[in-house]
Design a protein around this motif. Structure first.
Motif, short mmCIF file in Angstrom:
data_model
loop_
_atom_site.label_atom_id
_atom_site.label_comp_id
_atom_site.label_asym_id
_atom_site.label_seq_id
_atom_site.Cartn_x
_atom_site.Cartn_y
_atom_site.Cartn_z
N UNK A 105 0.80 -1.22 0.00
CA UNK A 105 0.00 0.00 0.00
C UNK A 105 0.84 1.28 0.00
N UNK A 106 2.15 1.13 0.10
CA UNK A 106 3.03 2.30 0.15
C UNK A 106 3.23 2.89 -1.25
N UNK A 107 3.54 4.16 -1.29
CA UNK A 107 3.82 4.82 -2.57
C UNK A 107 5.01 4.19 -3.29
N UNK A 108 6.00 3.77 -2.52
CA UNK A 108 7.21 3.21 -3.13
C UNK A 108 6.98 1.89 -3.85
N UNK A 109 5.90 1.18 -3.54
CA UNK A 109 5.62 -0.12 -4.17
C UNK A 109 5.56 0.01 -5.69
N UNK A 110 4.84 0.99 -6.17
CA UNK A 110 4.67 1.11 -7.63
C UNK A 110 5.93 1.55 -8.34
N UNK A 111 6.90 2.07 -7.60
CA UNK A 111 8.15 2.52 -8.21
C UNK A 111 9.19 1.42 -8.30
N UNK A 112 8.95 0.31 -7.63
CA UNK A 112 9.90 -0.80 -7.69
C UNK A 112 9.83 -1.47 -9.06
N UNK A 113 10.94 -2.01 -9.55
CA UNK A 113 10.90 -2.76 -10.81
C UNK A 113 9.93 -3.94 -10.70
N UNK A 114 9.29 -4.28 -11.81
CA UNK A 114 8.29 -5.35 -11.76
C UNK A 114 8.90 -6.67 -11.29
N UNK A 115 10.15 -6.92 -11.62
CA UNK A 115 10.80 -8.16 -11.17
C UNK A 115 10.94 -8.18 -9.65
N UNK A 116 11.23 -7.03 -9.07
CA UNK A 116 11.34 -6.93 -7.61
C UNK A 116 9.97 -7.19 -6.97
N UNK A 117 8.95 -6.57 -7.55
CA UNK A 117 7.60 -6.77 -7.02
C UNK A 117 7.16 -8.23 -7.15
N UNK A 118 7.44 -8.84 -8.30
CA UNK A 118 7.06 -10.25 -8.50
C UNK A 118 7.81 -11.16 -7.53
N UNK A 119 9.09 -10.90 -7.35
CA UNK A 119 9.86 -11.70 -6.40
C UNK A 119 9.29 -11.59 -5.00
N UNK A 120 8.88 -10.38 -4.64
CA UNK A 120 8.26 -10.19 -3.32
C UNK A 120 6.94 -10.95 -3.24
N UNK A 121 6.15 -10.92 -4.30
CA UNK A 121 4.86 -11.60 -4.27
C UNK A 121 5.03 -13.11 -4.09
#
Length: 142
Positions: A62-78
């Motif tokens: 829910x943080x603003x920084x989430x959308x600024x992370x590279x998609x690979x970083x976000x996917x790895x986190x998911x």
């Protein structure tokens, strides 16, 4: 290394990203408070603390920084978040975040062995939705 020592280190390190700011990735490092929070989620998963990992995950995305992370970083986190949901016996949410990861960065799900293992584990759960079973079959892990 004790858990108390680890928490102390995390606490000390968390002041840097706050100074840096969230969503201000001038040097393309993907470093900031959100990235640190995602690392805390991964640590909680590795320590077997699913409830803490899930709570931190839900807060971090829910943080603003989430959308600024590279998609690979976000996917790895998911993928880490899916493991956390499995630790809390919630295969439906594990499937949901894995499908989200597949939609934003398919290569992370399709080619990362750890992701394939989690997809297979979720798909084998009787409470898993059919969409994750379809993904698992498509990946050849079920």
């Amino acid at each position: 290394m004790t858990t108390g020592w680890s928490v102390t280190c995390w606490t000390r390190q968390s002041s840097w990203p706050r100074r840096w700011g969230d969503g201000h990735d001038h040097y393309r490092t993907a470093f900031g408070p959100t990235a640190v929070e995602l690392a805390r989620v991964a640590a909680a998963v590795e320590l077997g603390d699913g409830p803490q990992a899930v709570a931190r995950h839900e807060q971090a995305i829910g943080r603003d920084g989430w959308r600024w992370l590279p998609v690979e970083h976000r996917a790895g986190h998911l993928i880490d978040a899916a493991r956390a949901y499995l630790q809390t016996d919630d295969p439906a949410n594990a499937a949901r975040v894995l499908l989200r990861a597949d939609s934003i960065a398919p290569a992370e799900i399709r080619h990362r062995p750890a992701a394939r293992d989690v997809v297979a584990q979720v798909a084998r759960d009787p409470g898993a939705p059919p969409t994750i079973t379809q993904l698992a079959i498509g990946l050849g892990v079920l």
